[in-house]
Write an enzyme that holds these catalytic residues in place. Sequence first.
Site, short mmCIF file in Angstrom:
data_model
loop_
_atom_site.label_atom_id
_atom_site.label_comp_id
_atom_site.label_asym_id
_atom_site.label_seq_id
_atom_site.Cartn_x
_atom_site.Cartn_y
_atom_site.Cartn_z
N ILE A 161 0.81 -1.22 0.00
CA ILE A 161 0.00 0.00 0.00
C ILE A 161 0.84 1.27 0.00
CG2 ILE A 161 -2.08 -1.01 1.00
CD1 ILE A 161 -1.17 -0.01 3.72
N ALA B 79 11.53 5.46 -0.19
CA ALA B 79 12.94 5.27 -0.50
C ALA B 79 13.56 4.22 0.41
CB ALA B 79 13.66 6.59 -0.34
N GLU C 248 8.87 -0.19 2.34
CA GLU C 248 7.51 -0.23 1.83
C GLU C 248 6.54 -0.52 2.98
OE1 GLU C 248 8.15 -3.34 -0.95
OE2 GLU C 248 8.29 -4.88 0.58
N ASP D 225 8.36 16.67 10.24
CA ASP D 225 8.04 16.30 8.87
C ASP D 225 6.54 16.06 8.71
OD1 ASP D 225 8.65 15.86 6.24
OD2 ASP D 225 9.00 13.71 6.51
#
Lengths: 341, 613
Positions: B235, B239, B242, B352
């Site tokens: 899904i 980088a 996953e 972030d």
Amino acid sequence: MSNLFSGINARLRGASSKPSPNSKSPISPTSEDGKLNSPGGLSQRSLSSSNLSSPSSKLPPVPASPLPPTANMTGSIDDELAAYHLPKPLPLWLNPAYAKQIVKGNFMTLSRRPKAVEQGEWVACQVVEHYRNLWNFVSIVYQKEENGQSICNPTTCPRMSAGGNHSYTWLNNRFEPIELPAYEYMTLMQRWISGKVDDEKVFPTNPAGVSFSQHQQLTPSAIATDGFDEYIGKRSGFPKEFSTICKTIFTQMFRVYAHLYWAHFVEPFYHLNLEKQLNSCFSHFVLAGMEMAMLTPQELEPMQPLLDLWAANGTFPPDSKAYESANLKAGNRLLQLAGMA
Amino acid sequence: MDNQGNRLYLNFGNNNNNNNTDRLAASDRTQYPTTPSTFPQPVFPTGPSGQAPTPQQAQQGYPQGYASNNYYNPNHNDPNAGLAHQFAHQNLGGAGRPQNYSARGPSPGQRPRTANSQGQQPGYGSYLNAPPMPSQNSGLEFAPAPERNPDKYGPNANNNQKKCSQLASDFFKDSVKRARERNQRQSEMEQKLNETTDPRRRESIWATGGRKEGQYLRFLRTKDKPENYNTIKIIGKGAFGEVKLVQKKSDGKVYAMKSLIKTEMFKKDQLAHVRAERDILAESDSPWVVKLYTTFQDANFLYMLMEFLPGGDLMTMLIKYEIFSEDITRFYIAEIVLAIEAVHKLGFIHRDIKPDNILLDRGGHVKLTDFGLSTGFHKLHDNNYYAQLLTGKSNKPRDNRNSIAIDQINLTVSNRSQINDWRRSRRLMAYSTVGTPDYIAPEIFTGNGYSFDCDWWSLGTIMFECLVGWPPFCAEDSHDTYRKIVNWRQSLYFPDDIQLKPDAENLIRSLICNTENRLGRGGSDEIKRHPFFYGVEFESLRRIRAPFEPRLTSNIDTTYFPTDEIDQTDNATLIKAAQAARGAAASQQQEESPEMSLPFIGYTFKRFDNNFR
């Protein structure tokens, strides 16, 4: 499993494996190892090690000390520590200043089984945790440097020793005790233990199989169905020999700890500032092992003075089995020698 | 236990009774009538360790207690080697103390003579002036402690030292925590048992409690591995790894499993970040933060098993809807405020916050994820890295994209086509190593230090994007975006054709500004009080119905994830293929278990609450 063992045995035969002289390492059939080899002990027969030179079952009234006569001329009975026949000067790890911990508080909080947890489940988890801890320390003396040398090697430790009075052998498949360099011994120990711990049949992992402990008042129907447990772990799907295997694992782990203390406490643990970590893992190990009856007092002999010290300095809580079997006077004597009594 | 027989050799022949406890208690009491309780404990100096003697210690210590080394010291046979040396290493606190002892009087229990103990107890006083006896035990001393020298061992030993030390302290920290929680659960169970008299109910409480604890113990001792899970779909891809939707084989439960490629993490200096993420997720209990069930690892990957949030992420929503109405924006921004607040309360700066990291749960409510694992901001602390980005040339090849280099893009409706370009590449950016810098506050990469308020800047940029349709510093490539962010005073531009309410624009401008003036600097309440949120009840926000609720057909429905756009070949397959290509030689090189590799120590995490409550 079996091919692994035969591999080991072949290796043992291939090595310069002379059965150790009987005088040095008498094997008594009634010794601790007799128990470990009990029926159902799986491959214990071929691999079980034996507690050799410490004549634990039959004790001579005055054990002959292999050590040179000491300055203690008025007789060794005078000192609490004399019966241990410790080398002089006393090893650094018996110095209370180096017998400290990285943790404070009551260790027993960590080793007490939650009441409703089935005993086998608790033992299994403890075995795995202590094994992980021990291996952290072993890897330091065990892993080779670039030059192929490990800190513990056949030159530094030609035998699996725990001081001058104890050395441990491994039994080959003909039940012959084999003296091995400590490095080799630890290799076999590691393989043997992980062979058990990773064996789904011995240490089941499926969460669905987990049971609970029986309680006289609270779980009458479980008792009615299953009866009282005949052996540890039965209700949770552990095999009959589970408890015996775990005892052997604990015994093996104890021997490795004993070797680490006797042969490697200074080199390298003290130099690497790890003695407190080692002390903490080892005291937790002994407390848990004794509490679950996985270790018996007589096996602890090579490390007993340290355990006495820990009983005396409060590391072992008074309600622990390790405390009960300790000699407080010896422990206090050590404290006193260090000016800490 | 059988203390008989075998233990006799420890008993010094002075008793032949059976039980150690009895032996100690009985013999001591007969010998030393003074009870421990009356003994003035403080007389004993505590050792250099600062350990106070326990009562037992005092009791046992009494007979021998005074017989400290100090007593012997003056007459010691070998003053150079033995005790002096020992004291030097024990840090006993100076030379003054020995005198204290002597002044207090020599000990009656001088000789630890238990073997013929009958003779030694009476007449303590008579010893008072007795000259110190030459010690019979003068041979007894500890081996001197050498100067510690870790350098005498090789790099592997020193490396192992670090692991060992870390693992040992982790072990005890974790164990203590677990024991505490276990005791807590135990008393909860006892509470429950007391609340009912129904025997069946009581048996079931006991059995359930015991089973759960047992399952947790089994969980603790078992190594989890990816083979225990079936992959349903990939899904997300980034980088460093996953995210897969997986189902546990043993119980069919559904999770999101993030797997991070160790070598990539290592190369890109992401280890601290992964550790940070594991730490924050492991500690948090907040409904605003994605739940972490367990972490484990194998030779190639770190795995994080997290709750699966079927609603997808805000990025996907924004790509789909382009802009949100002001009401919808208010809902999401208000929820994000609470989520950021929760993270800050945990003592963590997210750094972030971006639409990709804002996930939607079953009910359509917000949860934050990706702590410390930002796609792209490797070397977050390395100012040189940012300096280079700001001054140097773009390091990103402009392959398929619009090759017209425009330094400053003013995003107005007139260049909608460019926006669409941007939108198309949006997901590609999110998955790339470089990631998108669009939402990062300028102070993070100008190197003047940053604080919690940098997350409020990000909030402002997200709000801008929700209302306007693109992030405020959107540019042709990240290099340009960096420059725009740093020059935010010039580059922040509200398009003329989109009418924002004054409150909304004001809030954005109070967030996208220099840190001295930024709203939220004095706490999240500043933001919650902003007129834009007039009428929002923050306390009950999570309980109201979300404007968008995912419509799902099953618990493994991935409708809200762009699975079509994601290559469904998993990294494990790719890595295996690569390893096979390199030859099998390197493949089975693991000597030690992956947990033992230093950078990844402490990563494995198992918690009762998240798994067995």
